[in-house]
Design an enzyme around this catalytic site. Structure first.
Site, PDB file in Angstrom:
ATOM      1  N   PHE A 356     -23.639 -57.170  20.658  1.00 25.96           N
ATOM      2  CA  PHE A 356     -23.740 -58.234  19.659  1.00 25.96           C
ATOM      3  C   PHE A 356     -23.968 -57.620  18.286  1.00 25.96           C
ATOM      4  CE2 PHE A 356     -25.182 -60.070  23.624  1.00 25.96           C
ATOM      5  CZ  PHE A 356     -24.674 -61.361  23.625  1.00 25.96           C
ATOM      6  N   ASP A 357     -23.227 -58.089  17.316  1.00 27.74           N
ATOM      7  CA  ASP A 357     -23.614 -57.828  15.937  1.00 27.74           C
ATOM      8  C   ASP A 357     -24.878 -58.636  15.662  1.00 27.74           C
ATOM      9  OD1 ASP A 357     -23.410 -57.023  13.182  1.00 27.74           O
ATOM     10  OD2 ASP A 357     -22.654 -59.034  12.768  1.00 27.74           O
ATOM     11  N   LYS A 358     -25.702 -58.197  14.724  1.00 28.83           N
ATOM     12  CA  LYS A 358     -26.940 -58.933  14.432  1.00 28.83           C
ATOM     13  C   LYS A 358     -26.714 -60.072  13.452  1.00 28.83           C
ATOM     14  CE  LYS A 358     -30.026 -57.574  11.444  1.00 28.83           C
ATOM     15  NZ  LYS A 358     -30.210 -58.780  10.590  1.00 28.83           N
ATOM     16  N   ILE A 558     -19.171 -58.997  20.193  1.00 25.51           N
ATOM     17  CA  ILE A 558     -19.247 -60.288  19.531  1.00 25.51           C
ATOM     18  C   ILE A 558     -19.713 -60.080  18.104  1.00 25.51           C
ATOM     19  CG2 ILE A 558     -20.256 -62.596  19.631  1.00 25.51           C
ATOM     20  CD1 ILE A 558     -20.819 -61.995  22.611  1.00 25.51           C
TER      21      ILE A 558
END
Length: 683
Positions: A356-358, A558
Site C-alpha cells: 500500500f502507498d501511504k 495499491i
C-alpha cells in the site's frame, strides 16, 4: 460455439441497438428451426396408414431441410468467417457433422444437431449479452440534453455531446448530471452509486476557485456525468467533452476488458489451435478404421465418425472462461470496481502479498488537525482560537489544516483574525491579538530566540512527534499556550481491511511511503500492516515490489495511479485508488477503485477468487463431458443423446458463469465502515 469477444472499438447507441436486433433475429431463427424440426419429427412418427392420401412422403424431409436452413444460417456465416481467418473452429465442426449426417440419410439427427447448436449459440449470445448490457447500461445514464447557461443568464437546451469545456450547465434537483464538471454555484447531495459504487450520496459544494486546474480541485467540488443530483440545484462548469468524460472512459474500458486474455484463456486458445485439426484427423482415422479393419459399410463408419466429431467439438471449453471473465468484470463494475480484463481478474485471486502507498491510500491525503494539547495554565479553547487567529491568513497546507480543524469544533462567530501577521521564513508566524504578540511555529523557533520553554510543552512535543505528528508550539506574549499536532490521519476502515485481507489468505501486508520513517511507523501501527518502509523514492518503491515478488509470489500494489505508476507496473496487479475522474489512473492501473474507498478490496479479492473457482468448474464440466462422449460415441451411443449432452454442457457453463452477476455485495468484514470524517481532534 464461437467465443464471445466485445468490439474493439466502443459502439455508439445505434450500434448497440443493431447488436440487440441481431441477437433477436438469431434467436428467432433458432426457434423457427426448432418448430420445423418438431413438425418433421412428428410427421415421421405417424404410421403410414394415417398419412396415406393426404400427406406426401417428402413432407417430413422438407421440414428437416427447413431446419437445416434456419438452424445453419448463422452457423454457416460464422464458419465462413473463421475459415477466412485461416482457422477451423467449433462452428465448422458442427456444420460438417450435420452435413455428414445428411450424407448418410440421417436428416433427423443432423436437423436436431443444428437446431440445438443454433439454440445454444443464440442463448449463449443472450446470456453473454446480459453481462455486457449490465455495463453498457452505463452509457445510457448520461442525459441526452443539458441546460446550458448563456452569457445573458438565460438557459438553452443543448445536446450533451455538444457541450465543450468551459460551458456552464444548470442541473435541476433530482436530475441526472450531463457532464463531468466543477460546481460553481449551489450545494447538494449527489448519488454516485452508478459510477463509484458508493451507497450514500456525497455532499457537493461550490469550489472557491472553479478556474483552478481540475486535478487540483477536491472531490467535494467535482461531479461526474451520469450521477444523480439530490434536492439542491447546481450550476457546474464543464471540464471535459462528452466523449472524454469519466463515464465514457469507464464504458469503453469495460467493453474492451475481455480483450485482455487471462492465463487460462491463453492456454485454451493455444489448446484449440491444435485440438480442432486433431479432431478432424481423428474423425478421418475412425472412418478409415471402420471401413478397413471392422469391414463396416461406408455409411456406418461415416455415421460413427460424425458422432465422434460432435462429441469432440469443444463448445463448452471455448466459452467456459470468457463467460466467467465477462460476468466477473461486469459484477465488479456494478460495485464501482473497474477490472481491466481477464488477466487482472484471474491474477487477483492468487495474490498473497499486498503493498500500500501511504498518502491518499491508507491515509486521507490531506493534513488534518488531530491534537490540541494546552500548556499548564492555558485552556484548549484559548489555544485553538489563538492558533486560528494567526493561521487564518496563511495559505500554507498546515495552516489550512488548523483552520479547518478549529472551524469544525468552534462557532464561526467566536473566531477572530490577528493583525500585523508576518511570516518567519521556515519557522512560523507572528501577529497581534488583543494587544498581545502571538507566535506559532516549530520548537526550534522558540529555542533560537532563547525563550524558556516549559517542560510540559517539551514533553507534549516529543510525545506527538513519536506518534507521527507534525508539531507547532503557540505562545502569547510570554505565556506558552500549548502544542498543536497535525498529520494525515489513517482511514477509519484501514485496520478492518487488513484483517479481512489476512482472513482471505494474504500473507504479507506492507506500507511503502516517501514520508520519514517515524510518520510511516505511526500510520503503519495504526492500520495494522506487517511492515512499514519510509523515505522511499519512486525507484525504491519498485525495488520493494520486486522484493515482495521474489519466488514467483503474486503481488498487488495499491496507490493513486500517478506517482506510484512504476511500482504498480512492476506488481502482478496494479490497483488505483479514487480513479473517478482521473484519466491517468484509469489508463495505468489493472484495477481502478472508482470510489475513494479501500473497504472494497476484500470484496474484490473474493470476487476474483470466485471467478477463478467458476472458471475451474467450467473447465472440469467441459472436459468431463468430452471425455465421456468420445468413447460413448465410439461404443454406439446414438446421436440424439450425444447432441443433447454436448450442447447441454455448453449451456451449463454459461449459466454457471452468470452466477457471478449475482455475487453477494457488501463488505468482507462487518466492521468495515467507510469513514467520511477525519479523526476527531484530541485534547
Amino acid at each position: 460455439m464461437t467465443t464471445y469477444a466485445p468490439p474493439s472499438t466502443p459502439p455508439d447507441r445505434h450500434d448497440h441497438d443493431e447488436h440487440g436486433d441481431h441477437g433477436a433475429r438469431e434467436l428467432g431463427f433458432a426457434m423457427t428451426s426448432g418448430i420445423t424440426f418438431l413438425l418433421g419429427f412428428a410427421l415421421e412418427l405417424f404410421p403410414e396408414s394415417w398419412t396415406s392420401g393426404w400427406m406426401p412422403g417428402w413432407l417430413p424431409l422438407a421440414f428437416f431441410l427447413a431446419t437445416y436452413f434456419f438452424g445453419g444460417f448463422y452457423t454457416f456465416g460464422s464458419a465462413i468467417q473463421s475459415i477466412r481467418r485461416g482457422r477451423f473452429e467449433v462452428d465448422f465442426l458442427m456444420l460438417f457433422a450435420a452435413l455428414g449426417a445428411a450424407a448418410v440419410g440421417r436428416f433427423a439427427e443432423g436437423a436436431v444437431l443444428l437446431f440445438l447448436f443454433s439454440l445454444g449459440h443464440a442463448l449463449e449470445e443472450y446470456a453473454m449479452g446480459r453481462a455486457s448490457r449490465s455495463i453498457e447500461a452505463l452509457a445510457e445514464l448520461a442525459p441526452a440534453t443539458a441546460l446550458r447557461r448563456l452569457p445573458s443568464g438565460d438557459t438553452v437546451e443543448t445536446p450533451t455531446e455538444d457541450l465543450v469545456p468551459g460551458d456552464v450547465v444548470l442541473v435541476r434537483p433530482h436530475a441526472r448530471i450531463p457532464s463531468d464538471g466543477v460546481v460553481v454555484l449551489g450545494s447538494s447531495e449527489v448519488d454516485q452509486a452508478s459510477l463509484t459504487g458508493e451507497s450514500i450520496p456525497v455532499s457537493k459544494t461550490a469550489a472557491p476557485d472553479p478556474e483552478e486546474p481540475v486535478d487540483r480541485i477536491p472531490d467535494r467540488h467535482r461531479v461526474f456525468a451520469g450521477t444523480v443530483n439530490g434536492s439542491g440545484a447546481l450550476e457546474l462548469r464543464v471540464s471535459v467533452a462528452a466523449a472524454d468524460n469519466t463515464l465514457a472512459r469507464v464504458v469503453a474500458l469495460v467493453r474492451d476488458a475481455d480483450q485482455t486474455a487471462s492465463p487460462t484463456q491463453r492456454f485454451i486458445e493455444r489448446f484449440t489451435r491444435w485440438y480442432v485439426p486433431a479432431v478432424i484427423l481423428i474423425v478421418a482415422l475412425v472412418l478409415l478404421f471402420g471401413v478397413v479393419f471392422l469391414t463396416e459399410s461406408f455409411g456406418e463408419s461415416f455415421y460413427r465418425s460424425m458422432l465422434v466429431l460432435v462429441a469432440a467439438s469443444p463448445c463448452a471449453l471455448a466459452i467456459s472462461t470468457p463467460a466467467a471473465v465477462l460476468s466477473g468484470v461486469a459484477r465488479a463494475a456494478r460495485a464501482g470496481l473497474l477490472v481491466k480484463g481477464g488477466a487482472a481478474l484471474e491474477s487477483l485471486g492468487k495474490v498473497t502479498a499486498v503493498a500500500f502507498d501511504k498518502t491518499g491510500t491508507l491515509t486521507w491525503g490531506q493534513p488534518r488537525l488531530t491534537d490540541l494539547v494546552p500548556a499548564e495554565g492555558a485552556t484548549r479553547e484559548e489555544l485553538a482560537r489563538s492558533a486560528y487567529a494567526l493561521e487564518s491568513g496563511s495559505d500554507h497546507p498546515l495552516a489550512g489544516a488548523i483552520v479547518r480543524g478549529v472551524r469544525d469544533d468552534f462557532p464561526a462567530d467566536s473566531l477572530r483574525e490577528a493583525s500585523d501577521v508576518v511570516a518567519v521564513t521556515g519557522r512560523g508566524l507572528r501577529g497581534v491579538l488583543d494587544g498581545a504578540e502571538l507566535a506559532i511555529g516549530s520548537l526550534r523557533l522558540f529555542e533560537e530566540s532563547g525563550a524558556q520553554i516549559p517542560e510540559d510543552v517539551r514533553r507534549a512535543v516529543a510525545s506527538l512527534q513519536d506518534a507521527g505528528r507534525t508539531t507547532m508550539v503557540l505562545r502569547s506574549g510570554e505565556r506558552f499556550l500549548g502544542v498543536l499536532g497535525v498529520m494525515d490521519p489513517p482511514r477509519g476502515e484501514a485496520r478492518h481491511v487488513m484483517s479481512a485481507l489476512r482472513e482471505r489468505g494474504v500473507e504479507e501486508l506492507v506500507m511503502i511511503s516517501g514520508d520519514n520513517q517515524r510518520v510511516a511507523d505511526a500510520v503503519g501501527s495504526a492500520v495494522g500492516v506487517d511492515r512499514c518502509a519510509g523515505e522511499l523514492l519512486p525507484e525504491d518503491k519498485v525495488t520493494e515490489i520486486q522484493r515482495l515478488s521474489s519466488g514467483n509470489r503474486q503481488t498487488a500494489m495499491i496507490g493513486d495511479g500517478v506517482n506510484d505508476a512504476p511500482a504498480m507496473a512492476n506488481a502482478t496487479v496494479g490497483i488505483a485508488m479514487g480513479a473517478a475522474g482521473s484519466a491517468v489512473a484509469l489508463e495505468t492501473a489493472d484495477v481502478a477503485l472508482m470510489g475513494d474507498d479501500i473497504g472494497r478490496l476484500p470484496f474484490l479479492l473474493r470476487l476474483s477468487r470466485a471467478s477463478s473457482r467458476i472458471i475451474r468448474q467450467n473447465l472440469i464440466i467441459a472436459l468431463a463431458i468430452v471425455i465421456f462422449l468420445i468413447p460413448a460415441s465410439l461404443s454406439g451411443l446414438p446421436m440424439g443423446p450425444v447432441v443433447f449432452l454436448h450442447e447441454g454442457s455448453a449451456l451449463l457453463v454459461v449459466l454457471n458463469a452468470l452466477r457471478l452477476l449475482r455475487f453477494e455485495n457488501g463488505r468482507e468484514h462487518a466492521g468495515i465502515e467507510h469513514e467520511e470524517r477525519p479523526v476527531p481532534v484530541a485534547a
